[in-house]
Scaffold this motif. Sequence first.
Motif, PDB file in Angstrom:
ATOM      1  N   SER A 141      39.389  39.786  37.738  1.00  0.00           N
ATOM      2  CA  SER A 141      39.311  38.691  38.718  1.00  0.00           C
ATOM      3  C   SER A 141      38.141  37.749  38.428  1.00  0.00           C
ATOM      4  O   SER A 141      38.283  36.526  38.526  1.00  0.00           O
ATOM      5  CB  SER A 141      39.201  39.240  40.140  1.00  0.00           C
ATOM      6  N   SER A 142      36.978  38.296  38.063  1.00  0.00           N
ATOM      7  CA  SER A 142      35.815  37.436  37.793  1.00  0.00           C
ATOM      8  C   SER A 142      36.029  36.584  36.543  1.00  0.00           C
ATOM      9  O   SER A 142      35.574  35.441  36.468  1.00  0.00           O
ATOM     10  CB  SER A 142      34.551  38.283  37.643  1.00  0.00           C
ATOM     11  N   HIS A 156      47.458  30.509  42.816  1.00  0.00           N
ATOM     12  CA  HIS A 156      47.149  31.483  43.866  1.00  0.00           C
ATOM     13  C   HIS A 156      46.775  32.799  43.192  1.00  0.00           C
ATOM     14  O   HIS A 156      47.554  33.351  42.399  1.00  0.00           O
ATOM     15  CB  HIS A 156      48.352  31.671  44.780  1.00  0.00           C
ATOM     16  N   GLU A 157      45.592  33.299  43.514  1.00  0.00           N
ATOM     17  CA  GLU A 157      45.079  34.511  42.865  1.00  0.00           C
ATOM     18  C   GLU A 157      45.280  35.718  43.785  1.00  0.00           C
ATOM     19  O   GLU A 157      44.737  35.776  44.889  1.00  0.00           O
ATOM     20  CB  GLU A 157      43.593  34.332  42.548  1.00  0.00           C
ATOM     21  N   TRP A 158      46.062  36.691  43.299  1.00  0.00           N
ATOM     22  CA  TRP A 158      46.351  37.910  44.052  1.00  0.00           C
ATOM     23  C   TRP A 158      45.618  39.074  43.391  1.00  0.00           C
ATOM     24  O   TRP A 158      45.814  39.332  42.215  1.00  0.00           O
ATOM     25  CB  TRP A 158      47.850  38.168  44.079  1.00  0.00           C
ATOM     26  N   VAL A 159      44.793  39.768  44.193  1.00  0.00           N
ATOM     27  CA  VAL A 159      43.941  40.826  43.641  1.00  0.00           C
ATOM     28  C   VAL A 159      44.426  42.200  44.087  1.00  0.00           C
ATOM     29  O   VAL A 159      44.641  42.436  45.280  1.00  0.00           O
ATOM     30  CB  VAL A 159      42.482  40.641  44.082  1.00  0.00           C
ATOM     31  N   LEU A 160      44.587  43.104  43.115  1.00  0.00           N
ATOM     32  CA  LEU A 160      44.870  44.505  43.431  1.00  0.00           C
ATOM     33  C   LEU A 160      43.530  45.199  43.682  1.00  0.00           C
ATOM     34  O   LEU A 160      43.047  46.002  42.890  1.00  0.00           O
ATOM     35  CB  LEU A 160      45.614  45.182  42.271  1.00  0.00           C
ATOM     36  N   GLY A 161      42.927  44.848  44.791  1.00  0.00           N
ATOM     37  CA  GLY A 161      41.606  45.348  45.133  1.00  0.00           C
ATOM     38  C   GLY A 161      41.016  44.452  46.202  1.00  0.00           C
ATOM     39  O   GLY A 161      41.711  43.640  46.820  1.00  0.00           O
ATOM     40  N   GLY A 165      36.725  35.223  49.228  1.00  0.00           N
ATOM     41  CA  GLY A 165      36.930  33.779  49.237  1.00  0.00           C
ATOM     42  C   GLY A 165      38.401  33.403  49.319  1.00  0.00           C
ATOM     43  O   GLY A 165      39.130  33.844  50.220  1.00  0.00           O
ATOM     44  N   ASP A 166      38.869  32.609  48.340  1.00  0.00           N
ATOM     45  CA  ASP A 166      40.256  32.146  48.325  1.00  0.00           C
ATOM     46  C   ASP A 166      41.224  33.176  47.745  1.00  0.00           C
ATOM     47  O   ASP A 166      42.436  32.932  47.697  1.00  0.00           O
ATOM     48  CB  ASP A 166      40.367  30.852  47.505  1.00  0.00           C
TER      49      ASP A 166
END
Length: 595
Positions: A141-142, A156-161, A165-166
């Motif tokens: 992600s970083s 659109h950023e989807w995080v498995l964790g 922020g956005d």
Amino acid sequence: MRLQARLKRDLKFWQGLQRTLKRVKSIARDSENLICDDLQAAVEQHRARPAMTFEGRTVTYGELDAMANRYAHWAKGLNIRRGHVVALFMPNRMEYFAVWYGLSKVGVVTALINNQLSGPALAHSLNISGANHVIVDPETSSVFEQARKLLERNMHEWVLGAAHGDQRDLVQALKSCSQLPPDRSVREDMTAADTALLIYTSGTTGLPKAARITHMRAQLYMRGFAGATGARATDRIYVALPLYHATGGLCALGAALLNGGSVVLKRRFSASQFWGDIVEQGCTMFVYIGELCRYLVNHAPDENETRHKIRLAFGNGLRPDVWPEMKQRFRIPDILEFYGSTEGNVSAFNFDGHEGAIGRVPKWMKKQVNFRLVQFDVESGEVVRGTDGLCIECGAGQVGQCIGRIAGDARTEFSGYLDKAASEKKIIQNVFERGDAWFATGDLMKMDAEGYVYFVDRIGDTFRWKGENVSTSEVEGRLQAFPGIAQATVFGVQVDGAEGRAGMAALVLDGAFDAKAFGEHVKRELPSYAQPLFLRVLPAMDTTGTFKVRKVDLVKDGYDPAKIKSPLFFHDPKRGYVKLTKSVFDRLAAGAVRL
């Protein structure tokens, strides 16, 4: 005795070929059966069996399918429709396969982004994918955030964790999604010719290109290796290769999951953990690529390296100098080396394990395979044509470019890249008859009288010096035979006032370097035109995620001691290899040194 041995080899080849053809013969462009249907059928047959193990967690086929179904319904809920693209930018982890398998159930294309990328190269891969959504995890992600300012559109950023922020929390979003398969009507009218995945070239010579992987091509990979490896439901396949690449992500997974077997997945390859993992997990096969095998033979002996249950190692890029030690030291009964490329339509298998060969085409099979070797002029970078304007096929032992006939069936189709111009550059017209079209692999090969095919070099890597063609892979093999050379890569560099390109080798050492003894070895093993003029000592090679050496930066650096801080050597005609100082460099630039 020789006849008996040949018949034995022919039988083994024939058996392997039949296993493979049996699994792929029903694949067709207009079929409504997609890769997700193949996988769903395996789930129904093996629902309670273990499918995948990752970092101490094992899931069954049913559990893996339920995971995939959640991703399918997640996409539907966001109105991500058939033909839309979602980018997947993660390292190997349990969810990786489930993401693209699930998205394929609703006709969504997954762009498998190399998780080793960052900055401009990452932004380029995301931009050309056309995706509006990207799935990341805490590890990536970083890296995505740092490249975000280079993107051509908002993603659109989807995080498995944990999300910040956005960012959007994908774990939370999936909780409300059904575990049941989506209705098949959502992909009504789709055929195997539709795109399932985008898989990127390694980018060893520039920015990555996105290859279109149709459902049909994914089926060829997965079904083909389900047959070629002879895998069974009792097999456990160790996969330490990145899942964003076809060898690990399609070939190895297909061998296991379409046969009821199990995948033992690693986050990344580790030579020190390799044999311990394989013994602990009871693995019976493993998949390799590039220099992975060299890393294993260069590693210190491990008590587990002969205590395993491995019956087959399969993959591509096993170099001839590593092959015998790999097989004998680690006591591996069979090695299945193959040739193929992500975007190409050429494949070859070495079913009988003949050392050094990437495949075989017996005379009685020639008309049934779609690739040929044609004469190629390295200097002009073009195929050689006869007086009739058509290409000239290579004879036994003659080096030429490997090309694959382009036709309409599953095995000969060329889907190409998203970049149409890049796709057109890979097609050669009017090869053996007017109007035919062939895919240019960009690889130089040769075939012996028995039909064994040997990789020689990438066309961009081979260079001319003193009027001769220098094969970098052959020179690398000779250099790596010298004690203390852990790894070598060879390339050509421009020298002012000299015609062609001079050879230069980058070396990774395993101990002290005796320049004099190395020079004697080079003189003994290689003809004068193939002896590297320059040497560069490196602590490690810069490689891609699939263990291919990135030569582009080495070529760019050249041999200028003002730019390079690591040790440099020059091959002096009288003294052998000596330190390349600024004064020597200046004399070379002034043409004061005879080459």
